[in-house]
Write a protein that holds these residues in place. Structure first.
Motif, PDB file in Angstrom:
ATOM      1  N   SER A  83     -51.895  39.246  13.152  1.00  0.00           N
ATOM      2  CA  SER A  83     -53.304  39.411  12.764  1.00  0.00           C
ATOM      3  C   SER A  83     -54.175  38.834  13.867  1.00  0.00           C
ATOM      4  O   SER A  83     -54.036  37.655  14.223  1.00  0.00           O
ATOM      5  CB  SER A  83     -53.600  38.632  11.484  1.00  0.00           C
ATOM      6  N   ALA A  84     -55.111  39.651  14.367  1.00  0.00           N
ATOM      7  CA  ALA A  84     -55.930  39.200  15.498  1.00  0.00           C
ATOM      8  C   ALA A  84     -56.793  37.989  15.129  1.00  0.00           C
ATOM      9  O   ALA A  84     -57.184  37.199  15.984  1.00  0.00           O
ATOM     10  CB  ALA A  84     -56.812  40.336  15.979  1.00  0.00           C
ATOM     11  N   LEU A  85     -57.087  37.860  13.831  1.00  0.00           N
ATOM     12  CA  LEU A  85     -57.830  36.695  13.355  1.00  0.00           C
ATOM     13  C   LEU A  85     -56.805  35.709  12.812  1.00  0.00           C
ATOM     14  O   LEU A  85     -56.266  35.897  11.718  1.00  0.00           O
ATOM     15  CB  LEU A  85     -58.766  37.156  12.231  1.00  0.00           C
ATOM     16  N   THR A  86     -56.511  34.675  13.590  1.00  0.00           N
ATOM     17  CA  THR A  86     -55.464  33.747  13.154  1.00  0.00           C
ATOM     18  C   THR A  86     -55.611  32.431  13.887  1.00  0.00           C
ATOM     19  O   THR A  86     -56.609  32.177  14.571  1.00  0.00           O
ATOM     20  CB  THR A  86     -54.063  34.370  13.374  1.00  0.00           C
ATOM     21  N   TRP A  87     -54.587  31.594  13.773  1.00  0.00           N
ATOM     22  CA  TRP A  87     -54.565  30.282  14.411  1.00  0.00           C
ATOM     23  C   TRP A  87     -53.687  30.335  15.657  1.00  0.00           C
ATOM     24  O   TRP A  87     -52.755  31.146  15.723  1.00  0.00           O
ATOM     25  CB  TRP A  87     -54.006  29.261  13.403  1.00  0.00           C
ATOM     26  N   ILE A 309     -65.578  28.837   2.961  1.00  0.00           N
ATOM     27  CA  ILE A 309     -66.533  29.895   2.626  1.00  0.00           C
ATOM     28  C   ILE A 309     -66.866  30.699   3.886  1.00  0.00           C
ATOM     29  O   ILE A 309     -67.538  30.192   4.796  1.00  0.00           O
ATOM     30  CB  ILE A 309     -67.837  29.297   2.039  1.00  0.00           C
ATOM     31  N   PRO A 310     -66.381  31.950   3.964  1.00  0.00           N
ATOM     32  CA  PRO A 310     -66.709  32.769   5.135  1.00  0.00           C
ATOM     33  C   PRO A 310     -68.142  33.303   5.038  1.00  0.00           C
ATOM     34  O   PRO A 310     -68.558  33.737   3.963  1.00  0.00           O
ATOM     35  CB  PRO A 310     -65.709  33.926   5.054  1.00  0.00           C
ATOM     36  N   PRO A 335     -66.179  28.156  13.803  1.00  0.00           N
ATOM     37  CA  PRO A 335     -66.077  29.605  14.088  1.00  0.00           C
ATOM     38  C   PRO A 335     -65.061  30.229  13.128  1.00  0.00           C
ATOM     39  O   PRO A 335     -64.306  29.509  12.466  1.00  0.00           O
ATOM     40  CB  PRO A 335     -65.531  29.652  15.520  1.00  0.00           C
ATOM     41  N   MET A 336     -65.021  31.546  13.064  1.00  0.00           N
ATOM     42  CA  MET A 336     -64.067  32.243  12.191  1.00  0.00           C
ATOM     43  C   MET A 336     -62.655  32.087  12.776  1.00  0.00           C
ATOM     44  O   MET A 336     -62.179  32.909  13.546  1.00  0.00           O
ATOM     45  CB  MET A 336     -64.476  33.713  12.065  1.00  0.00           C
ATOM     46  N   ILE A 337     -62.000  31.047  12.420  1.00  0.00           N
ATOM     47  CA  ILE A 337     -60.712  30.572  12.968  1.00  0.00           C
ATOM     48  C   ILE A 337     -60.779  30.688  14.503  1.00  0.00           C
ATOM     49  O   ILE A 337     -61.744  30.208  15.091  1.00  0.00           O
ATOM     50  CB  ILE A 337     -59.482  31.286  12.383  1.00  0.00           C
ATOM     51  N   HIS A 364     -65.823  37.982  15.393  1.00  0.00           N
ATOM     52  CA  HIS A 364     -65.890  36.937  16.421  1.00  0.00           C
ATOM     53  C   HIS A 364     -67.341  36.496  16.664  1.00  0.00           C
ATOM     54  O   HIS A 364     -67.634  35.307  16.755  1.00  0.00           O
ATOM     55  CB  HIS A 364     -65.271  37.470  17.712  1.00  0.00           C
ATOM     56  N   PHE A 365     -68.233  37.504  16.767  1.00  0.00           N
ATOM     57  CA  PHE A 365     -69.621  37.188  17.137  1.00  0.00           C
ATOM     58  C   PHE A 365     -70.566  37.034  15.940  1.00  0.00           C
ATOM     59  O   PHE A 365     -71.676  36.551  16.101  1.00  0.00           O
ATOM     60  CB  PHE A 365     -70.165  38.279  18.068  1.00  0.00           C
ATOM     61  N   ASN A 366     -70.123  37.484  14.764  1.00  0.00           N
ATOM     62  CA  ASN A 366     -71.071  37.550  13.641  1.00  0.00           C
ATOM     63  C   ASN A 366     -70.746  36.600  12.491  1.00  0.00           C
ATOM     64  O   ASN A 366     -71.475  36.580  11.511  1.00  0.00           O
ATOM     65  CB  ASN A 366     -71.109  38.973  13.065  1.00  0.00           C
ATOM     66  N   SER A 367     -69.640  35.866  12.585  1.00  0.00           N
ATOM     67  CA  SER A 367     -69.263  35.089  11.394  1.00  0.00           C
ATOM     68  C   SER A 367     -68.922  33.639  11.712  1.00  0.00           C
ATOM     69  O   SER A 367     -68.686  33.272  12.877  1.00  0.00           O
ATOM     70  CB  SER A 367     -68.087  35.772  10.693  1.00  0.00           C
ATOM     71  N   PHE A 368     -68.890  32.837  10.679  1.00  0.00           N
ATOM     72  CA  PHE A 368     -68.473  31.431  10.757  1.00  0.00           C
ATOM     73  C   PHE A 368     -68.091  30.994   9.348  1.00  0.00           C
ATOM     74  O   PHE A 368     -68.168  31.790   8.406  1.00  0.00           O
ATOM     75  CB  PHE A 368     -69.583  30.564  11.354  1.00  0.00           C
ATOM     76  N   TYR A 369     -67.605  29.742   9.206  1.00  0.00           N
ATOM     77  CA  TYR A 369     -67.322  29.285   7.833  1.00  0.00           C
ATOM     78  C   TYR A 369     -67.702  27.824   7.635  1.00  0.00           C
ATOM     79  O   TYR A 369     -67.830  27.066   8.603  1.00  0.00           O
ATOM     80  CB  TYR A 369     -65.872  29.571   7.428  1.00  0.00           C
ATOM     81  N   CYS A 370     -67.905  27.480   6.355  1.00  0.00           N
ATOM     82  CA  CYS A 370     -68.100  26.067   5.998  1.00  0.00           C
ATOM     83  C   CYS A 370     -67.050  25.688   4.956  1.00  0.00           C
ATOM     84  O   CYS A 370     -66.374  26.558   4.407  1.00  0.00           O
ATOM     85  CB  CYS A 370     -69.518  25.819   5.484  1.00  0.00           C
TER      86      CYS A 370
END
Ligand SMILES: Cc1ncc(COP(=O)(O)O)c(C=O)c1O
Length: 391
Positions: A83-87, A309-310, A335-337, A364-370
Protein backbone atom coordinates in the motif's frame (compact mmCIF):
# COMPACT_ATOMS: atom_id res chain seq x y z
CA UNK A 1 -1.88 21.25 24.03
CA UNK A 2 -3.86 18.20 22.89
CA UNK A 3 -1.18 15.59 22.09
CA UNK A 4 -1.46 12.73 19.59
CA UNK A 5 -1.66 10.39 22.59
CA UNK A 6 -1.73 11.21 26.30
CA UNK A 7 -0.82 8.10 28.21
CA UNK A 8 1.39 5.11 27.69
CA UNK A 9 -1.36 2.77 28.92
CA UNK A 10 -5.11 2.32 29.11
CA UNK A 11 -5.94 2.83 32.83
CA UNK A 12 -2.46 4.27 33.27
CA UNK A 13 -2.13 4.51 37.06
CA UNK A 14 -3.53 1.05 37.78
CA UNK A 15 -1.36 -0.47 35.03
CA UNK A 16 1.84 1.21 36.23
CA UNK A 17 1.24 -0.03 39.78
CA UNK A 18 0.58 -3.56 38.54
CA UNK A 19 3.72 -3.35 36.39
CA UNK A 20 5.87 -2.25 39.36
CA UNK A 21 4.50 -5.14 41.36
CA UNK A 22 5.13 -7.57 38.54
CA UNK A 23 8.76 -6.47 38.15
CA UNK A 24 9.39 -6.78 41.90
CA UNK A 25 8.07 -10.33 42.01
CA UNK A 26 8.80 -11.87 38.60
CA UNK A 27 11.35 -14.68 38.79
CA UNK A 28 12.55 -13.87 35.27
CA UNK A 29 12.26 -10.86 32.97
CA UNK A 30 13.53 -12.20 29.65
CA UNK A 31 10.99 -13.87 27.31
CA UNK A 32 9.10 -16.58 29.17
CA UNK A 33 5.63 -17.58 30.38
CA UNK A 34 4.07 -14.09 30.38
CA UNK A 35 4.90 -13.74 26.69
CA UNK A 36 3.30 -17.14 26.05
CA UNK A 37 0.23 -16.12 28.05
CA UNK A 38 -0.16 -12.90 26.03
CA UNK A 39 0.29 -14.82 22.77
CA UNK A 40 -2.47 -17.26 23.78
CA UNK A 41 -4.85 -14.50 24.87
CA UNK A 42 -4.16 -12.41 21.79
CA UNK A 43 -4.73 -15.34 19.41
CA UNK A 44 -8.12 -15.88 21.11
CA UNK A 45 -8.95 -12.17 20.83
CA UNK A 46 -7.93 -12.07 17.18
CA UNK A 47 -9.47 -15.50 16.42
CA UNK A 48 -6.28 -16.82 14.80
CA UNK A 49 -4.51 -20.13 15.49
CA UNK A 50 -1.11 -18.63 16.23
CA UNK A 51 0.19 -15.39 17.70
CA UNK A 52 3.94 -14.73 17.91
CA UNK A 53 5.05 -11.80 20.06
CA UNK A 54 7.87 -9.45 18.92
CA UNK A 55 9.65 -6.41 20.30
CA UNK A 56 7.95 -4.05 17.80
CA UNK A 57 5.54 -3.86 14.88
CA UNK A 58 8.47 -3.12 12.58
CA UNK A 59 10.19 -6.29 13.80
CA UNK A 60 6.98 -8.23 13.15
CA UNK A 61 6.98 -6.97 9.54
CA UNK A 62 10.65 -7.86 9.05
CA UNK A 63 10.14 -11.32 10.54
CA UNK A 64 7.19 -12.09 8.23
CA UNK A 65 9.23 -11.27 5.15
CA UNK A 66 12.29 -13.20 6.40
CA UNK A 67 10.16 -16.23 7.32
CA UNK A 68 8.53 -16.29 3.85
CA UNK A 69 12.01 -16.16 2.31
CA UNK A 70 13.41 -18.88 4.58
CA UNK A 71 10.48 -21.10 3.57
CA UNK A 72 11.18 -20.46 -0.13
CA UNK A 73 7.73 -18.93 -0.67
CA UNK A 74 9.41 -15.68 -1.73
CA UNK A 75 12.69 -15.50 -3.63
CA UNK A 76 15.30 -12.85 -4.48
CA UNK A 77 13.96 -10.21 -6.88
CA UNK A 78 10.33 -11.31 -6.49
CA UNK A 79 7.97 -8.36 -6.89
CA UNK A 80 6.14 -7.45 -3.69
CA UNK A 81 3.30 -4.96 -3.90
CA UNK A 82 2.50 -2.74 -0.93
CA UNK A 83 0.00 0.00 0.00
CA UNK A 84 1.54 3.29 -1.10
CA UNK A 85 0.16 4.89 2.07
CA UNK A 86 2.00 3.09 4.83
CA UNK A 87 4.82 3.17 7.38
CA UNK A 88 8.53 3.04 6.51
CA UNK A 89 9.18 -0.33 8.17
CA UNK A 90 6.45 -1.93 6.11
CA UNK A 91 8.40 -1.24 2.92
CA UNK A 92 11.98 -1.44 4.19
CA UNK A 93 12.04 -5.23 4.76
CA UNK A 94 10.96 -5.70 1.12
CA UNK A 95 14.16 -3.89 0.12
CA UNK A 96 16.39 -5.27 2.86
CA UNK A 97 15.56 -8.86 1.91
CA UNK A 98 16.22 -8.42 -1.80
CA UNK A 99 12.66 -8.25 -3.15
CA UNK A 100 11.40 -5.55 -5.52
CA UNK A 101 8.87 -3.15 -3.98
CA UNK A 102 5.92 -2.06 -6.13
CA UNK A 103 3.69 0.70 -4.74
CA UNK A 104 -0.08 0.25 -5.14
CA UNK A 105 -2.29 3.36 -5.13
CA UNK A 106 -4.61 4.03 -2.15
CA UNK A 107 -8.11 5.36 -2.67
CA UNK A 108 -8.98 8.91 -1.57
CA UNK A 109 -12.41 7.57 -0.52
CA UNK A 110 -11.23 4.79 1.83
CA UNK A 111 -7.50 5.68 2.34
CA UNK A 112 -6.83 2.04 1.47
CA UNK A 113 -5.95 -0.08 -1.55
CA UNK A 114 -9.04 -1.26 -3.44
CA UNK A 115 -9.01 -4.34 -5.64
CA UNK A 116 -9.13 -2.35 -8.91
CA UNK A 117 -5.79 -0.67 -8.25
CA UNK A 118 -4.23 -3.97 -7.15
CA UNK A 119 -5.47 -5.54 -10.40
CA UNK A 120 -4.04 -2.68 -12.48
CA UNK A 121 -0.60 -3.13 -10.91
CA UNK A 122 -0.62 -6.91 -10.97
CA UNK A 123 -1.50 -7.05 -14.68
CA UNK A 124 1.66 -5.09 -15.44
CA UNK A 125 4.05 -6.17 -12.69
CA UNK A 126 3.09 -9.80 -11.88
CA UNK A 127 3.28 -9.60 -8.10
CA UNK A 128 4.35 -12.61 -6.00
CA UNK A 129 3.10 -11.03 -2.77
CA UNK A 130 1.08 -8.04 -1.62
CA UNK A 131 1.77 -6.39 1.75
CA UNK A 132 -1.46 -4.54 2.44
CA UNK A 133 -1.68 -1.86 5.15
CA UNK A 134 -5.00 -1.25 6.91
CA UNK A 135 -4.65 2.54 7.27
CA UNK A 136 -5.64 4.45 10.46
CA UNK A 137 -8.14 1.75 11.54
CA UNK A 138 -9.92 1.83 8.18
CA UNK A 139 -9.87 -0.90 5.55
CA UNK A 140 -10.53 -1.30 1.82
CA UNK A 141 -12.47 -4.12 0.15
CA UNK A 142 -10.69 -6.90 2.06
CA UNK A 143 -13.00 -9.67 0.82
CA UNK A 144 -12.35 -8.82 -2.82
CA UNK A 145 -8.61 -8.38 -2.27
CA UNK A 146 -8.41 -11.76 -0.55
CA UNK A 147 -10.37 -13.46 -3.35
CA UNK A 148 -8.23 -11.75 -5.98
CA UNK A 149 -4.95 -12.80 -4.33
CA UNK A 150 -6.14 -16.41 -4.02
CA UNK A 151 -7.15 -16.47 -7.69
CA UNK A 152 -3.87 -14.88 -8.85
CA UNK A 153 -1.60 -16.85 -6.48
CA UNK A 154 -0.40 -13.71 -4.71
CA UNK A 155 0.72 -14.17 -1.09
CA UNK A 156 -1.39 -11.67 0.87
CA UNK A 157 0.11 -10.19 4.05
CA UNK A 158 -1.62 -7.54 6.19
CA UNK A 159 0.07 -4.80 8.17
CA UNK A 160 -2.64 -4.34 10.79
CA UNK A 161 -0.53 -2.14 13.10
CA UNK A 162 -3.09 0.67 12.81
CA UNK A 163 -6.30 -1.38 12.73
CA UNK A 164 -6.33 -3.62 15.79
CA UNK A 165 -9.99 -4.46 16.47
CA UNK A 166 -11.54 -3.21 13.21
CA UNK A 167 -14.13 -5.59 11.76
CA UNK A 168 -16.09 -6.02 8.57
CA UNK A 169 -19.05 -8.46 8.54
CA UNK A 170 -16.87 -11.34 7.27
CA UNK A 171 -14.16 -10.98 9.93
CA UNK A 172 -11.55 -8.97 11.79
CA UNK A 173 -8.99 -6.85 9.95
CA UNK A 174 -5.78 -8.86 10.10
CA UNK A 175 -7.53 -12.17 9.34
CA UNK A 176 -7.73 -11.93 5.55
CA UNK A 177 -4.10 -12.81 4.88
CA UNK A 178 -1.55 -15.56 5.46
CA UNK A 179 -0.04 -13.43 8.25
CA UNK A 180 -0.71 -10.03 9.79
CA UNK A 181 1.35 -7.72 11.98
CA UNK A 182 0.30 -5.61 14.97
CA UNK A 183 2.08 -2.85 16.92
CA UNK A 184 1.86 -2.14 20.63
CA UNK A 185 3.95 1.03 20.56
CA UNK A 186 2.67 3.74 22.87
CA UNK A 187 0.54 5.66 20.39
CA UNK A 188 -1.37 2.56 19.25
CA UNK A 189 -4.71 1.05 20.39
CA UNK A 190 -3.01 -0.69 23.29
CA UNK A 191 0.58 -0.46 24.38
CA UNK A 192 3.32 -2.62 25.83
CA UNK A 193 5.66 0.44 25.57
CA UNK A 194 7.32 -1.20 22.54
CA UNK A 195 5.95 -4.44 21.12
CA UNK A 196 4.46 -6.21 18.13
CA UNK A 197 2.68 -9.42 17.14
CA UNK A 198 2.24 -11.63 14.11
CA UNK A 199 -0.97 -13.64 13.74
CA UNK A 200 -1.38 -16.56 11.35
CA UNK A 201 -3.29 -19.81 10.91
CA UNK A 202 -0.30 -21.34 9.09
CA UNK A 203 1.65 -23.59 11.47
CA UNK A 204 4.69 -23.96 9.18
CA UNK A 205 4.97 -20.17 9.00
CA UNK A 206 4.48 -19.80 12.77
CA UNK A 207 7.36 -22.25 13.41
CA UNK A 208 9.61 -20.28 11.05
CA UNK A 209 8.59 -16.98 12.69
CA UNK A 210 9.70 -18.37 16.09
CA UNK A 211 13.01 -19.44 14.54
CA UNK A 212 13.47 -16.00 12.91
CA UNK A 213 12.58 -14.19 16.16
CA UNK A 214 15.37 -15.74 18.19
CA UNK A 215 18.74 -16.26 16.53
CA UNK A 216 17.63 -18.99 14.12
CA UNK A 217 17.41 -21.62 16.89
CA UNK A 218 14.58 -23.94 17.91
CA UNK A 219 14.29 -23.19 21.63
CA UNK A 220 10.88 -21.58 21.41
CA UNK A 221 9.23 -24.37 19.44
CA UNK A 222 7.04 -27.03 21.06
CA UNK A 223 8.78 -30.31 21.98
CA UNK A 224 7.16 -32.06 18.99
CA UNK A 225 8.36 -29.35 16.63
CA UNK A 226 11.86 -29.60 18.13
CA UNK A 227 11.92 -33.38 17.61
CA UNK A 228 10.92 -32.89 13.96
CA UNK A 229 13.48 -30.22 13.14
CA UNK A 230 16.30 -32.00 15.01
CA UNK A 231 15.53 -35.22 13.17
CA UNK A 232 15.56 -33.39 9.84
CA UNK A 233 19.01 -31.90 10.56
CA UNK A 234 20.36 -34.98 12.37
CA UNK A 235 20.86 -33.21 15.71
CA UNK A 236 21.01 -36.11 18.12
CA UNK A 237 21.32 -34.55 21.58
CA UNK A 238 20.13 -31.60 23.67
CA UNK A 239 23.67 -30.29 24.19
CA UNK A 240 24.24 -29.85 20.45
CA UNK A 241 20.69 -28.55 19.93
CA UNK A 242 21.27 -25.65 22.30
CA UNK A 243 23.53 -23.91 19.81
CA UNK A 244 22.19 -25.18 16.49
CA UNK A 245 20.99 -22.39 14.19
CA UNK A 246 18.65 -23.64 11.48
CA UNK A 247 17.92 -20.61 9.33
CA UNK A 248 18.40 -16.86 9.03
CA UNK A 249 17.10 -14.93 12.01
CA UNK A 250 17.59 -11.97 14.32
CA UNK A 251 17.07 -11.17 17.95
CA UNK A 252 13.59 -9.60 17.86
CA UNK A 253 12.46 -10.99 21.21
CA UNK A 254 10.11 -9.20 23.57
CA UNK A 255 10.62 -9.28 27.35
CA UNK A 256 8.36 -10.51 30.13
CA UNK A 257 7.42 -6.86 30.64
CA UNK A 258 5.96 -6.89 27.11
CA UNK A 259 4.07 -10.10 27.91
CA UNK A 260 2.78 -8.78 31.24
CA UNK A 261 1.66 -5.43 29.82
CA UNK A 262 -0.01 -7.02 26.80
CA UNK A 263 -1.99 -9.45 28.95
CA UNK A 264 -2.97 -6.64 31.34
CA UNK A 265 -3.92 -4.10 28.67
CA UNK A 266 -5.96 -6.59 26.65
CA UNK A 267 -8.71 -6.54 29.31
CA UNK A 268 -9.39 -2.84 28.53
CA UNK A 269 -9.19 -3.08 24.75
CA UNK A 270 -12.86 -3.63 23.80
CA UNK A 271 -14.00 -0.62 25.83
CA UNK A 272 -11.23 1.51 24.34
CA UNK A 273 -12.22 0.56 20.78
CA UNK A 274 -15.86 1.52 21.46
CA UNK A 275 -14.84 4.98 22.65
CA UNK A 276 -12.55 5.48 19.66
CA UNK A 277 -15.41 4.61 17.31
CA UNK A 278 -17.79 6.95 19.17
CA UNK A 279 -15.28 9.83 18.92
CA UNK A 280 -14.67 9.10 15.24
CA UNK A 281 -18.40 9.24 14.45
CA UNK A 282 -18.72 12.51 16.38
CA UNK A 283 -15.89 14.18 14.43
CA UNK A 284 -17.21 12.75 11.19
CA UNK A 285 -20.54 14.51 11.65
CA UNK A 286 -18.69 17.84 11.70
CA UNK A 287 -16.43 16.86 8.79
CA UNK A 288 -19.53 15.99 6.71
CA UNK A 289 -21.07 19.43 7.22
CA UNK A 290 -17.91 21.26 6.13
CA UNK A 291 -17.62 21.58 2.31
CA UNK A 292 -13.81 22.00 2.59
CA UNK A 293 -13.42 18.29 3.45
CA UNK A 294 -13.89 14.92 1.76
CA UNK A 295 -15.33 12.46 4.31
CA UNK A 296 -13.86 8.95 4.42
CA UNK A 297 -16.11 6.06 3.31
CA UNK A 298 -16.57 3.36 5.97
CA UNK A 299 -20.09 1.96 5.50
CA UNK A 300 -18.54 -1.49 4.77
CA UNK A 301 -16.90 -1.51 8.25
CA UNK A 302 -18.98 -2.97 11.11
CA UNK A 303 -16.60 -1.98 13.94
CA UNK A 304 -14.30 0.96 13.31
CA UNK A 305 -11.34 0.77 15.66
CA UNK A 306 -10.16 4.28 14.82
CA UNK A 307 -6.41 4.91 15.19
CA UNK A 308 -6.62 8.64 14.49
CA UNK A 309 -8.92 11.17 12.81
CA UNK A 310 -8.06 11.58 9.11
CA UNK A 311 -8.77 15.03 7.68
CA UNK A 312 -8.87 15.07 3.87
CA UNK A 313 -9.12 18.59 2.41
CA UNK A 314 -10.26 19.38 -1.13
CA UNK A 315 -7.12 21.37 -1.97
CA UNK A 316 -3.57 21.79 -0.61
CA UNK A 317 -4.44 25.43 0.22
CA UNK A 318 -7.31 24.26 2.41
CA UNK A 319 -4.95 21.83 4.11
CA UNK A 320 -2.65 24.76 4.93
CA UNK A 321 -5.62 26.62 6.39
CA UNK A 322 -6.67 23.71 8.64
CA UNK A 323 -3.10 22.85 9.64
CA UNK A 324 -2.81 26.46 10.86
CA UNK A 325 -6.17 26.15 12.64
CA UNK A 326 -5.12 22.94 14.43
CA UNK A 327 -1.61 24.17 15.26
CA UNK A 328 -3.02 27.49 16.50
CA UNK A 329 -5.51 25.58 18.64
CA UNK A 330 -2.68 23.59 20.26
CA UNK A 331 -3.68 20.28 18.69
CA UNK A 332 -0.87 17.96 17.69
CA UNK A 333 -1.18 16.69 14.10
CA UNK A 334 0.74 14.47 11.69
CA UNK A 335 1.05 14.06 7.90
CA UNK A 336 -1.01 11.18 6.44
CA UNK A 337 1.46 8.51 7.65
CA UNK A 338 4.46 8.54 5.27
CA UNK A 339 2.40 10.14 2.48
CA UNK A 340 3.26 8.93 -1.00
CA UNK A 341 6.14 6.72 0.09
CA UNK A 342 7.79 7.05 -3.34
CA UNK A 343 8.64 10.62 -2.29
CA UNK A 344 10.63 9.47 0.79
CA UNK A 345 14.45 9.85 0.62
CA UNK A 346 15.11 6.16 1.34
CA UNK A 347 12.82 5.14 -1.55
CA UNK A 348 14.58 7.51 -3.95
CA UNK A 349 17.93 6.09 -2.92
CA UNK A 350 17.09 2.42 -3.45
CA UNK A 351 14.18 2.07 -5.89
CA UNK A 352 14.13 2.89 -9.59
CA UNK A 353 10.67 1.55 -10.50
CA UNK A 354 8.10 4.30 -9.84
CA UNK A 355 4.35 3.78 -10.14
CA UNK A 356 1.63 6.26 -11.05
CA UNK A 357 -0.15 6.99 -7.77
CA UNK A 358 -2.65 9.79 -8.45
CA UNK A 359 -4.85 9.20 -5.40
CA UNK A 360 -2.03 8.67 -2.90
CA UNK A 361 -0.39 11.79 -4.32
CA UNK A 362 -3.64 13.69 -3.66
CA UNK A 363 -3.68 12.39 -0.07
CA UNK A 364 0.00 13.34 0.31
CA UNK A 365 -0.73 17.02 -0.31
CA UNK A 366 -4.31 17.33 0.91
CA UNK A 367 -4.58 15.39 4.16
CA UNK A 368 -3.32 15.07 7.73
CA UNK A 369 -4.52 13.50 10.98
CA UNK A 370 -4.97 14.25 14.67
CA UNK A 371 -5.15 11.85 17.61
CA UNK A 372 -8.20 9.90 18.76
CA UNK A 373 -8.05 8.08 22.10
CA UNK A 374 -10.36 7.35 25.03
CA UNK A 375 -8.75 9.89 27.37
CA UNK A 376 -9.92 12.86 25.26
CA UNK A 377 -12.09 15.01 27.54
CA UNK A 378 -15.34 16.74 26.51
CA UNK A 379 -13.46 20.05 26.40
CA UNK A 380 -10.74 18.58 24.17
CA UNK A 381 -13.33 17.01 21.86
CA UNK A 382 -14.96 20.43 21.66
CA UNK A 383 -11.60 22.07 20.83
CA UNK A 384 -10.92 19.59 18.01
CA UNK A 385 -14.49 20.01 16.72
CA UNK A 386 -14.03 23.75 16.61
CA UNK A 387 -10.83 23.39 14.54
CA UNK A 388 -12.82 21.31 12.02
CA UNK A 389 -15.21 24.20 11.50
CA UNK A 390 -15.08 26.47 8.46
CA UNK A 391 -14.66 30.01 9.86
C1 LIG B 1 1.24 0.77 9.47
C2 LIG B 1 2.37 0.61 10.46
N1 LIG B 1 3.20 -0.43 10.33
C3 LIG B 1 4.23 -0.63 11.17
C4 LIG B 1 4.48 0.26 12.20
C5 LIG B 1 5.66 0.03 13.09
O1 LIG B 1 5.30 -0.30 14.40
P1 LIG B 1 6.38 -0.11 15.57
O2 LIG B 1 6.47 1.33 15.86
O3 LIG B 1 5.80 -0.91 16.70
O4 LIG B 1 7.66 -0.68 15.07
C6 LIG B 1 3.67 1.39 12.35
C7 LIG B 1 3.96 2.36 13.41
O5 LIG B 1 3.23 3.26 13.73
C8 LIG B 1 2.58 1.58 11.45
O6 LIG B 1 1.78 2.65 11.54
Amino acid sequence: MIPLMKNAFLNEVETKKALADFILNAPRLSMDIKCLEFEKKFSLFQKRKEAILFNSGGSANLAIMQALKNLGRLKDKDKVGFSALTWSTNVMPILQLGFEPVAVDCSVKTLNVMVESLDRVHKKEKLKAFFLTNVLGLVGDLNLIKEYCEKENIILIEDNCEALGTEIPSGKAGNFSVASSFSFFVAHHMSTIEGGMVCTDDTELAIMLRIVRANGWDRNLTSHQQIDIRRKYDISNEFEAKYTFYDLGYNLRPTEITGFLGTYQLQFLDENIKTREKNFLHFEEIIKTNPDFLPVEHSHISLLSSFAIPIVCKTPELREKYIAQFTGGGIEIRPMIAGNIQRQPFYHKYVKNRMELPETEFLHFNSFYCGNYPELTEIEIEAISSCLTNY
